[in-house]
Design a protein around this motif. Structure first.
Motif, PDB file in Angstrom:
ATOM      1  N   TYR A 120       0.855  -1.176   0.000  1.00 57.40           N
ATOM      2  CA  TYR A 120       0.000   0.000   0.000  1.00 57.40           C
ATOM      3  C   TYR A 120       0.894   1.230   0.000  1.00 57.40           C
ATOM      4  O   TYR A 120       2.122   1.130   0.084  1.00 57.40           O
ATOM      5  N   TYR A 121       0.258   2.380  -0.118  1.00 56.92           N
ATOM      6  CA  TYR A 121       0.978   3.644  -0.049  1.00 56.92           C
ATOM      7  C   TYR A 121       0.365   4.491   1.058  1.00 56.92           C
ATOM      8  O   TYR A 121      -0.834   4.415   1.335  1.00 56.92           O
ATOM      9  N   PHE A 144       0.331   8.612   2.494  1.00 57.28           N
ATOM     10  CA  PHE A 144       0.556   9.989   2.063  1.00 57.28           C
ATOM     11  C   PHE A 144       0.301  10.950   3.222  1.00 57.28           C
ATOM     12  O   PHE A 144      -0.509  10.683   4.111  1.00 57.28           O
ATOM     13  N   ARG A 179      -3.594   4.477   0.878  1.00 55.91           N
ATOM     14  CA  ARG A 179      -4.074   4.088  -0.440  1.00 55.91           C
ATOM     15  C   ARG A 179      -3.851   2.605  -0.641  1.00 55.91           C
ATOM     16  O   ARG A 179      -2.713   2.122  -0.564  1.00 55.91           O
ATOM     17  N   PRO A 183      -3.967  -1.106  -2.711  1.00 50.42           N
ATOM     18  CA  PRO A 183      -3.466  -1.488  -4.026  1.00 50.42           C
ATOM     19  C   PRO A 183      -4.506  -1.310  -5.117  1.00 50.42           C
ATOM     20  O   PRO A 183      -5.701  -1.440  -4.892  1.00 50.42           O
ATOM     21  N   ASP A 184      -4.031  -1.020  -6.300  1.00 47.47           N
ATOM     22  CA  ASP A 184      -4.882  -0.837  -7.477  1.00 47.47           C
ATOM     23  C   ASP A 184      -5.222  -2.218  -8.023  1.00 47.47           C
ATOM     24  O   ASP A 184      -4.423  -2.838  -8.691  1.00 47.47           O
ATOM     25  N   SER A 239      -7.731   2.639  -7.028  1.00 43.75           N
ATOM     26  CA  SER A 239      -7.366   2.513  -5.623  1.00 43.75           C
ATOM     27  C   SER A 239      -7.765   3.797  -4.920  1.00 43.75           C
ATOM     28  O   SER A 239      -7.544   4.883  -5.428  1.00 43.75           O
ATOM     29  N   LYS A 240      -8.350   3.660  -3.770  1.00 39.01           N
ATOM     30  CA  LYS A 240      -8.979   4.791  -3.120  1.00 39.01           C
ATOM     31  C   LYS A 240      -8.174   5.241  -1.913  1.00 39.01           C
ATOM     32  O   LYS A 240      -7.501   4.467  -1.262  1.00 39.01           O
ATOM     33  N   LEU A 241      -8.274   6.523  -1.625  1.00 37.84           N
ATOM     34  CA  LEU A 241      -7.628   7.102  -0.462  1.00 37.84           C
ATOM     35  C   LEU A 241      -8.584   7.093   0.714  1.00 37.84           C
ATOM     36  O   LEU A 241      -9.746   7.476   0.583  1.00 37.84           O
ATOM     37  N   TYR A 273      -8.268   8.383 -13.952  1.00 41.12           N
ATOM     38  CA  TYR A 273      -9.049   8.256 -12.727  1.00 41.12           C
ATOM     39  C   TYR A 273      -9.496   9.614 -12.219  1.00 41.12           C
ATOM     40  O   TYR A 273      -8.710  10.565 -12.181  1.00 41.12           O
ATOM     41  N   TYR A 305     -12.206  11.457  -9.058  1.00 41.52           N
ATOM     42  CA  TYR A 305     -12.834  11.173  -7.771  1.00 41.52           C
ATOM     43  C   TYR A 305     -13.632  12.390  -7.311  1.00 41.52           C
ATOM     44  O   TYR A 305     -13.260  13.529  -7.604  1.00 41.52           O
ATOM     45  N   TYR A 345     -14.909  13.837  -3.506  1.00 39.31           N
ATOM     46  CA  TYR A 345     -14.887  13.712  -2.057  1.00 39.31           C
ATOM     47  C   TYR A 345     -15.747  14.816  -1.438  1.00 39.31           C
ATOM     48  O   TYR A 345     -15.930  15.876  -2.019  1.00 39.31           O
ATOM     49  N   LEU A 397     -14.880   9.621   0.311  1.00 37.33           N
ATOM     50  CA  LEU A 397     -15.092   9.393  -1.107  1.00 37.33           C
ATOM     51  C   LEU A 397     -16.570   9.202  -1.412  1.00 37.33           C
ATOM     52  O   LEU A 397     -17.240   8.382  -0.790  1.00 37.33           O
ATOM     53  N   TYR A 456     -16.256   7.560  -7.775  1.00 37.54           N
ATOM     54  CA  TYR A 456     -15.043   7.630  -8.537  1.00 37.54           C
ATOM     55  C   TYR A 456     -15.255   7.023  -9.913  1.00 37.54           C
ATOM     56  O   TYR A 456     -16.271   6.359 -10.170  1.00 37.54           O
ATOM     57  N   GLN A 476      -3.451   6.008 -13.395  1.00 44.78           N
ATOM     58  CA  GLN A 476      -3.559   4.676 -12.820  1.00 44.78           C
ATOM     59  C   GLN A 476      -2.232   4.307 -12.177  1.00 44.78           C
ATOM     60  O   GLN A 476      -1.169   4.663 -12.664  1.00 44.78           O
ATOM     61  N   GLY A 477      -2.290   3.627 -11.049  1.00 43.48           N
ATOM     62  CA  GLY A 477      -1.052   3.201 -10.409  1.00 43.48           C
ATOM     63  C   GLY A 477      -1.024   3.601  -8.955  1.00 43.48           C
ATOM     64  O   GLY A 477      -1.399   4.719  -8.593  1.00 43.48           O
ATOM     65  N   LEU A 478      -0.559   2.689  -8.133  1.00 45.22           N
ATOM     66  CA  LEU A 478      -0.617   2.866  -6.687  1.00 45.22           C
ATOM     67  C   LEU A 478       0.147   4.090  -6.216  1.00 45.22           C
ATOM     68  O   LEU A 478      -0.293   4.802  -5.318  1.00 45.22           O
ATOM     69  N   ARG A 479       1.292   4.369  -6.825  1.00 42.72           N
ATOM     70  CA  ARG A 479       2.130   5.430  -6.280  1.00 42.72           C
ATOM     71  C   ARG A 479       1.727   6.812  -6.771  1.00 42.72           C
ATOM     72  O   ARG A 479       2.225   7.809  -6.270  1.00 42.72           O
ATOM     73  N   GLN A 483      -2.980  11.842  -6.137  1.00 41.48           N
ATOM     74  CA  GLN A 483      -4.209  12.455  -6.614  1.00 41.48           C
ATOM     75  C   GLN A 483      -4.025  13.967  -6.568  1.00 41.48           C
ATOM     76  O   GLN A 483      -3.562  14.516  -5.565  1.00 41.48           O
TER      77      GLN A 483
END
Lengths: 117, 113
Positions: free
Chosen positions: A32-33, A35, A95, A97-98, A103-105, B31, B33, B35, B45, B48, B96-99, B102
């Motif tokens: 996961y990430y 932030f 966050r 995993p996608d 993937s949602k915060l 992507y 969203y 909120y 959220l 999305y 797209q992508g975990l890292r 937003q």
């Protein structure tokens, strides 16, 4: 479901000093990430720093650094040499995993940081 | 690049009225969203979208609808506004992508009286 907890509603620091904001989270996932976002009075959400769960090395961005303790599920933010412009709400966010969908915060409730002269 | 833009910045609605919050991004992000942020709380959220024509519910979707006909736009519709929908609404977008972070718009402050 993941939860993010910020137990300090408000913190205060003197200019040029160091302050640490706490964040804990709950998850059963391994990747996961995390932030930290800053929200000044303008309401704009600004990314401060990010940390990938698989990386043991703590992330740093200039005066901002994190203390990531994966086993303890803790992710604190350290601000060094605090400046008046650091005064804001700080949100910790998780966050997941996608997995084919966005993937949602998940956000904590925030810590309001005051910086005094 | 303008990033993520939202209109209007402020709006006051009467109970039962409807309105659409506009959101657009020029970063070609797949992507997007929506909120809401209630006083003293973090963001939650609402809906999305992972691309044009695809939307899904978030944590607090009741009372809202969305559509995504283009990559750039992601409007949020409030039907039959209620006082519980008084909040600040943020639109965000990302690759797209975990890292990937937003990117957030400046928010819309909505009051329902």
């Amino acid at each position: 479901a993941q939860t993010v907890t910020q137990s300090q509603p408000e913190m205060s620091v003197q200019e040029a000093e160091t302050v640490t904001l706490s964040c804990t989270y709950d998850t059963s996932e391994s990747d996961y990430y995390l932030f930290w976002y800053k929200q000044p009075p303008s309401r704009q959400m600004i990314l401060v720093i990010r940390q990938e769960a698989y990386k043991q090395q703590n992330a740093t961005e200039n005066r901002f650094s994190v203390n990531f303790q994966k086993a303890a599920k803790s992710f604190s933010l350290k601000i060094s040499d605090s400046q008046l412009g650091d005064a804001a709400m700080y949100f910790c966010a998780y966050r997941s995993p996608d997995t084919g969908t966005a993937s949602k915060l998940t956000f904590g409730t925030g810590t309001r940081l005051q910086v005094t002269l | 690049n303008a990033g993520v833009t939202q209109t209007p910045k402020f709006r006051i609605l009467k109970i039962g009225q409807s309105m659409t919050l506009q959101c657009a991004q020029d970063m070609n992000h797949n992507y997007m969203y929506w909120y809401r942020q209630d006083p003293g709380m973090g963001l939650k959220l609402i809906y999305y979208s992972v691309g044009a024509g695809i939307t899904d519910k978030g944590e607090v979707p009741n009372g809202y609808n969305v559509s995504r006909s283009t990559t750039e736009d992601f409007p949020l519709r409030l039907e039959l506004a209620a006082p519980s929908q008084t909040s600040v609404y943020f639109c965000a977008s990302s690759r797209q992508g975990l890292r990937n972070e937003q990117f957030f718009g400046p928010g819309t402050r909505l009051t329902v009286l």
